[in-house]
Design an enzyme around this catalytic site. Structure first.
Site, PDB file in Angstrom:
ATOM      1  N   ASP A 156       0.797  -1.235   0.000  1.00 30.69           N
ATOM      2  CA  ASP A 156       0.000   0.000   0.000  1.00 30.69           C
ATOM      3  C   ASP A 156       0.830   1.285   0.000  1.00 30.69           C
ATOM      4  O   ASP A 156       0.273   2.376   0.063  1.00 30.69           O
ATOM      5  CB  ASP A 156      -0.965  -0.004   1.198  1.00 30.69           C
ATOM      6  CG  ASP A 156      -0.246  -0.164   2.523  1.00 30.69           C
ATOM      7  OD1 ASP A 156       0.940  -0.545   2.534  1.00 30.69           O
ATOM      8  OD2 ASP A 156      -0.867   0.079   3.570  1.00 30.69           O
ATOM      9  N   GLU A 173      11.609  -4.066  12.173  1.00 25.34           N
ATOM     10  CA  GLU A 173      12.738  -3.468  11.442  1.00 25.34           C
ATOM     11  C   GLU A 173      13.991  -3.513  12.300  1.00 25.34           C
ATOM     12  O   GLU A 173      15.071  -3.901  11.847  1.00 25.34           O
ATOM     13  CB  GLU A 173      12.445  -2.010  11.072  1.00 25.34           C
ATOM     14  CG  GLU A 173      11.242  -1.807  10.143  1.00 25.34           C
ATOM     15  CD  GLU A 173       9.911  -1.653  10.871  1.00 25.34           C
ATOM     16  OE1 GLU A 173       9.861  -1.939  12.099  1.00 25.34           O
ATOM     17  OE2 GLU A 173       8.924  -1.254  10.227  1.00 25.34           O
TER      18      GLU A 173
HETATM   19  C1  UGA Z   1       3.527  -0.215   9.247  1.00 27.75           C
HETATM   20  C2  UGA Z   1       4.871   0.116   8.611  1.00 27.75           C
HETATM   21  O1  UGA Z   1       4.825   1.372   8.015  1.00 27.75           O
HETATM   22  C3  UGA Z   1       5.208  -0.926   7.581  1.00 27.75           C
HETATM   23  O2  UGA Z   1       6.394  -0.554   6.892  1.00 27.75           O
HETATM   24  C4  UGA Z   1       5.352  -2.214   8.286  1.00 27.75           C
HETATM   25  O3  UGA Z   1       5.491  -3.183   7.313  1.00 27.75           O
HETATM   26  C5  UGA Z   1       4.101  -2.506   9.086  1.00 27.75           C
HETATM   27  O4  UGA Z   1       3.709  -1.415   9.905  1.00 27.75           O
HETATM   28  C6  UGA Z   1       4.325  -3.685  10.004  1.00 27.75           C
HETATM   29  O5  UGA Z   1       3.568  -3.833  10.910  1.00 27.75           O
HETATM   30  O6  UGA Z   1       5.278  -4.430   9.827  1.00 27.75           O
HETATM   31  P1  UGA Z   1       1.055  -0.266   8.259  1.00 27.75           P
HETATM   32  O7  UGA Z   1       0.588   0.589   7.144  1.00 27.75           O
HETATM   33  O8  UGA Z   1       0.672   0.111   9.642  1.00 27.75           O
HETATM   34  O9  UGA Z   1       2.625  -0.338   8.162  1.00 27.75           O
HETATM   35  O10 UGA Z   1       0.668  -1.794   8.027  1.00 27.75           O
HETATM   36  P2  UGA Z   1      -0.041  -2.507   6.794  1.00 27.75           P
HETATM   37  O11 UGA Z   1       0.289  -1.793   5.527  1.00 27.75           O
HETATM   38  O12 UGA Z   1      -1.443  -2.766   7.125  1.00 27.75           O
HETATM   39  O13 UGA Z   1       0.705  -3.910   6.796  1.00 27.75           O
HETATM   40  C7  UGA Z   1       2.064  -4.055   6.452  1.00 27.75           C
HETATM   41  C8  UGA Z   1       2.201  -5.107   5.340  1.00 27.75           C
HETATM   42  O14 UGA Z   1       1.767  -6.365   5.830  1.00 27.75           O
HETATM   43  C9  UGA Z   1       1.360  -4.782   4.114  1.00 27.75           C
HETATM   44  O15 UGA Z   1       2.097  -5.070   2.938  1.00 27.75           O
HETATM   45  C10 UGA Z   1       0.151  -5.692   4.259  1.00 27.75           C
HETATM   46  O16 UGA Z   1      -0.365  -6.110   3.003  1.00 27.75           O
HETATM   47  C11 UGA Z   1       0.702  -6.866   5.046  1.00 27.75           C
HETATM   48  N1  UGA Z   1      -0.289  -7.468   5.977  1.00 27.75           N
HETATM   49  C12 UGA Z   1      -1.073  -6.708   6.770  1.00 27.75           C
HETATM   50  C13 UGA Z   1      -0.421  -8.852   6.026  1.00 27.75           C
HETATM   51  O17 UGA Z   1       0.265  -9.564   5.293  1.00 27.75           O
HETATM   52  N2  UGA Z   1      -1.348  -9.406   6.888  1.00 27.75           N
HETATM   53  C14 UGA Z   1      -2.144  -8.652   7.688  1.00 27.75           C
HETATM   54  O18 UGA Z   1      -2.976  -9.223   8.432  1.00 27.75           O
HETATM   55  C15 UGA Z   1      -1.992  -7.268   7.625  1.00 27.75           C
HETATM   56 MN    MN Z   2       0.732   0.186   5.078  1.00 25.68          MN
END
Ligand code: UGA
Ligand code: MN
Length: 341
Positions: free
Chosen positions: A167, A250
């Protein structure tokens, strides 16, 4: 732990032995990754003919960027991946590792990825169920662990690793900046938390500290999208890992590859440009469309369209919940039977 690994560790970093656990100088215990790998599909052939007006062969010498994208089923998944693909389509010598957080392989995603012509591997990497209901949950961690396992198992020790969520928004310049990463490069990420930014503080061309509104003891308070790693460098660390610890992914990953401050290569005009944005898409629950299933045949487009939407995880049809689907003509609602039978 084998003698060989121990010898390696003794030579490369300071460790001590306590209660039979090997403790690194930063007092965290790392174990080697041992994920089971599930590849849904893969096409390593680049079938794009031209990139930025040049034939693909002009780029043959560039190091490969391994762009790791965690993704998960929700209504926005396919549009997010489509939009991201349209950025990656501009980038030569890129292998897209798409790791999906679910229990089964989604064929729709295979078809989508194949159409773009970007070399890709589609992995299935569900979050272990014990974390699923945790708040916060370790989002994207199982996915990135699977990708790390893939790189290790395929002995990919050339090129550059980047964790790019599905995203975020990526400037095309980012890819030129990270491609020549020697060990670990870093750069600011826009739209992070309270300050709207997170990134290194640079003085005289060197990273000396970090600007981020959430420190929480993190030695490396950076966003997942704020760094890239050289694979040859990473391969020296048999204990590379990303623990299931929300907020610390990270930091712990970078610790597991022995990062030191003076190794960090600032990018993006000495960390003054924003080349990646932490954009977030508003998420909504699955759409529900009430239609009798007898109308979901080939008398109209609706059967195929609604099937596609179901496969994409966008909308579902129902026979008996809620209000009948609105179908109108000349500004007036019409009974389904009039239009569809
Ligand atoms: C924040 C950070 O900005 C990200 O760089 C980091 O990867 C993430 O937290 C994390 O928790 O590690 P955020 O926008 O809050 O990002 O989180 P999401 O974008 O909802 O999820 C991070 C990634 O994990 C996305 O690529 C999403 O597709 C994936 N994801 C999310 C899953 O694979 N499973 C889930 O249940 C939720
Ligand atoms: Mn995100």
């Amino acid at each position: 732990m084998s003698e060989e690994i121990l010898r390696f560790l003794r030579e490369h970093r300071s460790i001590s032995k306590t209660n039979n656990l090997w403790k690194f100088n930063d007092s965290i215990h790392f174990r080697p990754l041992n994920e089971s790998l599930h590849i849904c599909s893969e096409n390593l052939e680049d079938h794009r003919q031209f990139l930025q007006d040049k034939p693909r062969s002009d780029y043959g010498q560039l190091p490969v960027i391994y762009f790791v994208t965690p993704t998960y089923p929700r209504r926005e998944q396919i549009p997010e991946l489509t939009r991201l693909a349209h950025t990656l389509l501009h980038i030569p010598r890129l292998h897209w590792l798409v790791a999906d957080d679910q229990e089964k392989c989604n064929n729709f995603i295979d078809t989508l990825l194949n159409r773009f012509g970007i070399p890709f591997t589609h992995l299935m990497s569900p979050m272990p169920s014990k974390f699923r209901n945790e708040k916060p949950a370790p989002r994207g961690v199982a996915n990135r662990r699977a990708a790390l396992q893939y790189l290790r198992q395929h002995n990919l020790t050339n090129g550059v690793l980047y964790f790019g969520d599905d995203d975020n928004t990526y400037d095309l310049q980012l890819f030129s900046e990270i491609r020549n990463t020697q060990r670990v490069s870093m750069f600011p990420v826009g739209l992070i938390a309270d300050y709207g930014v997170s990134g290194p503080v640079v003085r005289k061309g060197k990273v000396v500290a970090f600007l981020d509104s959430w420190v929480a003891g993190r030695r490396w308070p950076v966003d997942m999208a704020g760094f890239a790693v050289n694979l040859e460098y990473m391969a020296q660390y048999p204990y590379v890992n990303m623990p299931y610890k929300p907020g610390y992914e990270e930091d712990l990953f970078l610790r597991s590859i022995g990062l030191k401050m003076d190794m960090i290569e600032p990018r993006g005009n000495n960390c003054t440009d924003i080349l990646v944005w932490h954009t977030q898409t508003k998420s909504k629950k699955l759409g529900m469309i009430r239609l009798e299933s007898k109308y979901l045949d080939d008398r109209s487009n609706l059967g195929a369209l609604l099937l596609n939407l179901k496969l994409m995880g966008v909308a579902s049809t129902t026979e008996n919940e809620g209000r009948n689907a609105l179908i109108s003509k000349n500004g007036k609602e019409k009974p389904h039977s009039i239009i569809l039978s």
